[in-house]
Design an enzyme around this catalytic site. Structure first.
Site, PDB file in Angstrom:
ATOM      1  N   ASP A  73       0.864  -1.174   0.000  1.00 39.07           N
ATOM      2  CA  ASP A  73       0.000   0.000   0.000  1.00 39.07           C
ATOM      3  C   ASP A  73       0.899   1.221   0.000  1.00 39.07           C
ATOM      4  O   ASP A  73       1.527   1.553   1.020  1.00 39.07           O
ATOM      5  CB  ASP A  73      -0.971   0.034   1.178  1.00 39.07           C
ATOM      6  CG  ASP A  73      -2.049   1.094   0.925  1.00 39.07           C
ATOM      7  OD1 ASP A  73      -1.705   2.153   0.362  1.00 39.07           O
ATOM      8  OD2 ASP A  73      -3.220   0.874   1.278  1.00 39.07           O
ATOM      9  N   SER A 120       2.933   2.186 -11.486  1.00 41.76           N
ATOM     10  CA  SER A 120       1.761   2.181 -12.368  1.00 41.76           C
ATOM     11  C   SER A 120       0.506   2.157 -11.509  1.00 41.76           C
ATOM     12  O   SER A 120      -0.315   1.249 -11.598  1.00 41.76           O
ATOM     13  CB  SER A 120       1.814   0.964 -13.298  1.00 41.76           C
ATOM     14  OG  SER A 120       0.699   0.970 -14.171  1.00 41.76           O
ATOM     15  N   LEU A 121       0.400   3.155 -10.635  1.00 43.72           N
ATOM     16  CA  LEU A 121      -0.745   3.181  -9.730  1.00 43.72           C
ATOM     17  C   LEU A 121      -1.207   4.605  -9.499  1.00 43.72           C
ATOM     18  O   LEU A 121      -0.444   5.564  -9.606  1.00 43.72           O
ATOM     19  CB  LEU A 121      -0.388   2.501  -8.402  1.00 43.72           C
ATOM     20  CG  LEU A 121       0.709   3.120  -7.536  1.00 43.72           C
ATOM     21  CD1 LEU A 121       0.096   4.009  -6.459  1.00 43.72           C
ATOM     22  CD2 LEU A 121       1.524   2.017  -6.893  1.00 43.72           C
ATOM     23  N   TYR A 172      -0.927  11.359 -17.257  1.00 43.93           N
ATOM     24  CA  TYR A 172      -2.048  11.591 -18.172  1.00 43.93           C
ATOM     25  C   TYR A 172      -2.111  13.072 -18.511  1.00 43.93           C
ATOM     26  O   TYR A 172      -1.845  13.926 -17.666  1.00 43.93           O
ATOM     27  CB  TYR A 172      -3.356  11.125 -17.511  1.00 43.93           C
ATOM     28  CG  TYR A 172      -4.562  11.217 -18.412  1.00 43.93           C
ATOM     29  CD1 TYR A 172      -4.538  10.696 -19.698  1.00 43.93           C
ATOM     30  CD2 TYR A 172      -5.739  11.810 -17.965  1.00 43.93           C
ATOM     31  CE1 TYR A 172      -5.646  10.784 -20.521  1.00 43.93           C
ATOM     32  CE2 TYR A 172      -6.859  11.897 -18.774  1.00 43.93           C
ATOM     33  CZ  TYR A 172      -6.802  11.387 -20.060  1.00 43.93           C
ATOM     34  OH  TYR A 172      -7.894  11.474 -20.884  1.00 43.93           O
ATOM     35  N   TYR A 182     -11.922  14.433 -15.310  1.00 41.97           N
ATOM     36  CA  TYR A 182     -10.767  13.868 -14.597  1.00 41.97           C
ATOM     37  C   TYR A 182     -10.548  14.722 -13.352  1.00 41.97           C
ATOM     38  O   TYR A 182      -9.688  15.575 -13.287  1.00 41.97           O
ATOM     39  CB  TYR A 182      -9.538  13.876 -15.505  1.00 41.97           C
ATOM     40  CG  TYR A 182      -8.402  12.983 -15.067  1.00 41.97           C
ATOM     41  CD1 TYR A 182      -8.496  11.602 -15.194  1.00 41.97           C
ATOM     42  CD2 TYR A 182      -7.225  13.509 -14.540  1.00 41.97           C
ATOM     43  CE1 TYR A 182      -7.448  10.778 -14.823  1.00 41.97           C
ATOM     44  CE2 TYR A 182      -6.167  12.692 -14.162  1.00 41.97           C
ATOM     45  CZ  TYR A 182      -6.290  11.329 -14.312  1.00 41.97           C
ATOM     46  OH  TYR A 182      -5.241  10.504 -13.950  1.00 41.97           O
ATOM     47  N   LEU A 220      -6.989   3.883 -21.841  1.00 38.58           N
ATOM     48  CA  LEU A 220      -7.063   2.419 -21.839  1.00 38.58           C
ATOM     49  C   LEU A 220      -8.191   1.995 -20.905  1.00 38.58           C
ATOM     50  O   LEU A 220      -8.336   2.542 -19.816  1.00 38.58           O
ATOM     51  CB  LEU A 220      -5.734   1.835 -21.328  1.00 38.58           C
ATOM     52  CG  LEU A 220      -5.708   0.320 -21.119  1.00 38.58           C
ATOM     53  CD1 LEU A 220      -5.626  -0.403 -22.463  1.00 38.58           C
ATOM     54  CD2 LEU A 220      -4.527  -0.094 -20.237  1.00 38.58           C
ATOM     55  N   SER A 222      -8.876   0.217 -18.430  1.00 38.13           N
ATOM     56  CA  SER A 222      -8.402  -0.526 -17.249  1.00 38.13           C
ATOM     57  C   SER A 222      -9.464  -0.462 -16.163  1.00 38.13           C
ATOM     58  O   SER A 222     -10.450   0.270 -16.275  1.00 38.13           O
ATOM     59  CB  SER A 222      -7.122   0.119 -16.729  1.00 38.13           C
ATOM     60  OG  SER A 222      -7.435   1.425 -16.267  1.00 38.13           O
ATOM     61  N   ALA A 224      -9.049   0.902 -13.206  1.00 34.61           N
ATOM     62  CA  ALA A 224      -9.032   2.262 -12.643  1.00 34.61           C
ATOM     63  C   ALA A 224      -9.772   3.234 -13.566  1.00 34.61           C
ATOM     64  O   ALA A 224     -10.520   4.095 -13.108  1.00 34.61           O
ATOM     65  CB  ALA A 224      -7.592   2.725 -12.411  1.00 34.61           C
TER      66      ALA A 224
HETATM   67  P1  NAI Z   1      -5.105  -0.236 -13.066  1.00 30.37           P
HETATM   68  O1  NAI Z   1      -6.377  -0.345 -12.315  1.00 30.37           O
HETATM   69  O2  NAI Z   1      -4.653  -1.420 -13.847  1.00 30.37           O
HETATM   70  O3  NAI Z   1      -3.889   0.181 -12.137  1.00 30.37           O
HETATM   71  C1  NAI Z   1      -3.997   0.969 -10.993  1.00 30.37           C
HETATM   72  C2  NAI Z   1      -3.460   0.120  -9.850  1.00 30.37           C
HETATM   73  O4  NAI Z   1      -3.208   0.933  -8.718  1.00 30.37           O
HETATM   74  C3  NAI Z   1      -4.436  -0.958  -9.406  1.00 30.37           C
HETATM   75  O5  NAI Z   1      -3.794  -2.224  -9.505  1.00 30.37           O
HETATM   76  C4  NAI Z   1      -4.698  -0.603  -7.953  1.00 30.37           C
HETATM   77  O6  NAI Z   1      -4.881  -1.743  -7.149  1.00 30.37           O
HETATM   78  C5  NAI Z   1      -3.421   0.127  -7.599  1.00 30.37           C
HETATM   79  N1  NAI Z   1      -3.478   0.977  -6.405  1.00 30.37           N
HETATM   80  C6  NAI Z   1      -4.399   1.931  -6.087  1.00 30.37           C
HETATM   81  N2  NAI Z   1      -4.087   2.484  -4.903  1.00 30.37           N
HETATM   82  C7  NAI Z   1      -2.940   1.888  -4.476  1.00 30.37           C
HETATM   83  C8  NAI Z   1      -2.126   2.035  -3.318  1.00 30.37           C
HETATM   84  N3  NAI Z   1      -2.423   2.904  -2.344  1.00 30.37           N
HETATM   85  N4  NAI Z   1      -1.022   1.253  -3.185  1.00 30.37           N
HETATM   86  C9  NAI Z   1      -0.705   0.361  -4.150  1.00 30.37           C
HETATM   87  N5  NAI Z   1      -1.431   0.188  -5.267  1.00 30.37           N
HETATM   88  C10 NAI Z   1      -2.541   0.939  -5.423  1.00 30.37           C
HETATM   89  O7  NAI Z   1      -5.276   1.031 -14.017  1.00 30.37           O
HETATM   90  P2  NAI Z   1      -4.324   1.764 -15.065  1.00 30.37           P
HETATM   91  O8  NAI Z   1      -5.243   2.670 -15.802  1.00 30.37           O
HETATM   92  O9  NAI Z   1      -3.520   0.814 -15.817  1.00 30.37           O
HETATM   93  O10 NAI Z   1      -3.400   2.670 -14.156  1.00 30.37           O
HETATM   94  C11 NAI Z   1      -1.996   2.596 -14.113  1.00 30.37           C
HETATM   95  C12 NAI Z   1      -1.394   3.983 -14.269  1.00 30.37           C
HETATM   96  O11 NAI Z   1      -1.658   4.454 -15.592  1.00 30.37           O
HETATM   97  C13 NAI Z   1      -1.979   5.032 -13.324  1.00 30.37           C
HETATM   98  O12 NAI Z   1      -0.954   5.893 -12.889  1.00 30.37           O
HETATM   99  C14 NAI Z   1      -2.930   5.789 -14.237  1.00 30.37           C
HETATM  100  O13 NAI Z   1      -3.205   7.090 -13.779  1.00 30.37           O
HETATM  101  C15 NAI Z   1      -2.126   5.780 -15.511  1.00 30.37           C
HETATM  102  N6  NAI Z   1      -2.857   6.139 -16.728  1.00 30.37           N
HETATM  103  C16 NAI Z   1      -3.975   5.446 -17.122  1.00 30.37           C
HETATM  104  C17 NAI Z   1      -4.675   5.805 -18.257  1.00 30.37           C
HETATM  105  C18 NAI Z   1      -5.888   5.042 -18.682  1.00 30.37           C
HETATM  106  O14 NAI Z   1      -6.632   5.506 -19.574  1.00 30.37           O
HETATM  107  N7  NAI Z   1      -6.153   3.863 -18.138  1.00 30.37           N
HETATM  108  C19 NAI Z   1      -4.229   6.941 -19.095  1.00 30.37           C
HETATM  109  C20 NAI Z   1      -3.010   7.571 -18.641  1.00 30.37           C
HETATM  110  C21 NAI Z   1      -2.381   7.188 -17.488  1.00 30.37           C
END
Ligand code: NAI
Length: 286
Positions: A73, A120-121, A172, A182, A220, A222, A224
Site C-alpha cells: 500500500d 503504475s498506480l 495523463y 478527470y 485504456l 483498465s 481504474a
Molecule cells: P489499473 O487499475 O490497472 O492500475 C492501478 C493500480 O493501482 C491498481 O492495480 C490498484 O490496485 C493500484 N493501487 C491503487 N491504490 C494503491 C495504493 N495505495 N497502493 C498500491 N497500489 C494501489 O489502471 P491503469 O489505468 O492501468 O493505471 C496505471 C497507471 O496508468 C496510473 O498511474 C494511471 O493514472 C495511468 N494512466 C492510465 C490511463 C488510462 O486511460 N487507463 C491513461 C493515462 C495514465
C-alpha cells in the site's frame, strides 16, 4: 546479465502495469510486482487458477513468470504511519510488511537489488467530482496515492536500484490540458508527478546514475479508468481526432516502457514521453 524489475500497481491483466510487465519479461527481465493489499487475494488466486494464463503468453510462446508478488500500500511509508483502523481492517490483517519501506526491505532481502522500478498506480477517491467540488481530504488523498507514492517508492528503492537503472511512472495529459471529468485533484496529482519526474531525475541521476521518466499514456479501458466513468468517450475521442486513428493497446505503452528501461534510452531522463497515438499534439479536434 538479465535485469530485474519491480512493478508497483498490478492487480489484474487489464492495466498498464501488466502490459509493462509483459514487455519487460519479453525483453528478458525478471518480474516482481507490488499489488495493492485489498486486491492481493483475488489477484493471487486468479494467477494460481490460471485466469491470466492467456495473457501470460509472450511473443516467443513462453509464459511470463512473476518471481514474487508483494503486498503493497503505497500511501504508507512505514509501519509507524499505519492507523489503527487500517491495521485491524479485514482486508489488511491477512498480509504483513506492505508499507513502502518494508517492501523495499523485503525485495532487498529476497533479491538483493533491482534495475527497473515502475510506478503504475493512482487513486483519487473523489475523481468523479469536479475540482471545484473536491474536498481537501479528497485532493490530498489523490496526491498521496498518485504522486507522493512515487516519491516514496523511488526514495526507498533507490539504495537497491543498480546504477544505470531506470525508473518509470504513468501520467495523463489532464495535468497540462483541461480534461473535464478527470477530477478530484487527479489532474493536480499528475501535474505534480510530471514536475517531480524532472526533480527526481536530477537527484537520482546525481546520486545513483538512475534515469527517471514518465509516460503520458492515452486512454485504456483498465479497472481504474472504468471507475472514472468517461473512458469509452475518451477512447472514441482519440480514435476520431488523433493523428493515428487506432485504439491504443496497453502493449504499445509496455513496449515504450521497455525502451525507456533499456540501454537504447541511456541518455533519456527527466522526460514526459507521450504514448497516445499523437493526440497530445492536436490543437483542435477534426
Ligand atoms: P489499473 O487499475 O490497472 O492500475 C492501478 C493500480 O493501482 C491498481 O492495480 C490498484 O490496485 C493500484 N493501487 C491503487 N491504490 C494503491 C495504493 N495505495 N497502493 C498500491 N497500489 C494501489 O489502471 P491503469 O489505468 O492501468 O493505471 C496505471 C497507471 O496508468 C496510473 O498511474 C494511471 O493514472 C495511468 N494512466 C492510465 C490511463 C488510462 O486511460 N487507463 C491513461 C493515462 C495514465
Amino acid at each position: 546479465k538479465g535485469k530485474r524489475a519491480f512493478i508497483a500497481g498490478v492487480a489484474d491483466d487489464n492495466g498498464y502495469g501488466w502490459a509493462i510487465a509483459r514487455s519487460l519479461a519479453a525483453a528478458g527481465a525478471e518480474i516482481l510486482v507490488g499489488t495493492w493489499v485489498p486486491a492481493l487475494n483475488i489477484f493471487e488466486s486468479s494467477l494460481r487458477r490460471g485466469k491470466f494464463d492467456g495473457s501470460r503468453i509472450l511473443p516467443d510462446g513462453s509464459m511470463m513468470e512473476i518471481a514474487k508478488v508483494y503486498p503493497l500500500d503505497a500511501v504508507f511509508d512505514n509501519p509507524a504511519e499505519v492507523p489503527e483502523d487500517i491495521k485491524t481492517n479485514k482486508r489488511y490483517a491477512g498480509s504483513t510488511k506492505w508499507t513502502v519501506q518494508e517492501v523495499a526491505d523485503s525485495v532487498k532481502e529476497d533479491f538483493g537489488s533491482i534495475d527497473i522500478l515502475v510506478h503504475s498506480l493512482a487513486n483519487g477517491p473523489e475523481v468523479t467530482k469536479p475540482l471545484l467540488e473536491t474536498s481537501r481530504n479528497g485532493y490530498l488523498a489523490a496526491i498521496s496515492a498518485s504522486s507522493y507514492s512515487y516519491v516514496s517508492l523511488l526514495k526507498h528503492f533507490l539504495p537497491i536500484l543498480n546504477p544505470g537503472g531506470s525508473s518509470i511512472s504513468l501520467t495523463y495529459i489532464a495535468s497540462e490540458r483541461i480534461i473535464p471529468g478527470y477530477g478530484g485533484g487527479m489532474s493536480s496529482a499528475k501535474a505534480a508527478l510530471e514536475s517531480d519526474t524532472r526533480v527526481l531525475a536530477f537527484e537520482a541521476g546525481r546520486k545513483r546514475k538512475i534515469r527517471v521518466n514518465t509516460i503520458s499514456a492515452g486512454p485504456l479501458r483498465s479497472r481504474a479508468a472504468k471507475a472514472i466513468g468517461f473512458i469509452d468517450m475518451m477512447i472514441d475521442y482519440s480514435s476520431a481526432n488523433a493523428p493515428l486513428q487506432k485504439e491504443l493497446s496497453a502493449e504499445e505503452v509496455g513496449n515504450a516502457a521497455a525502451f525507456l528501461a533499456s540501454p537504447l534510452a541511456s541518455a533519456i531522463t527527466g522526460t514526459v514521453l507521450y504514448v497516445d497515438n499523437g493526440l497530445n499534439a492536436m490543437g483542435v479536434g477534426v
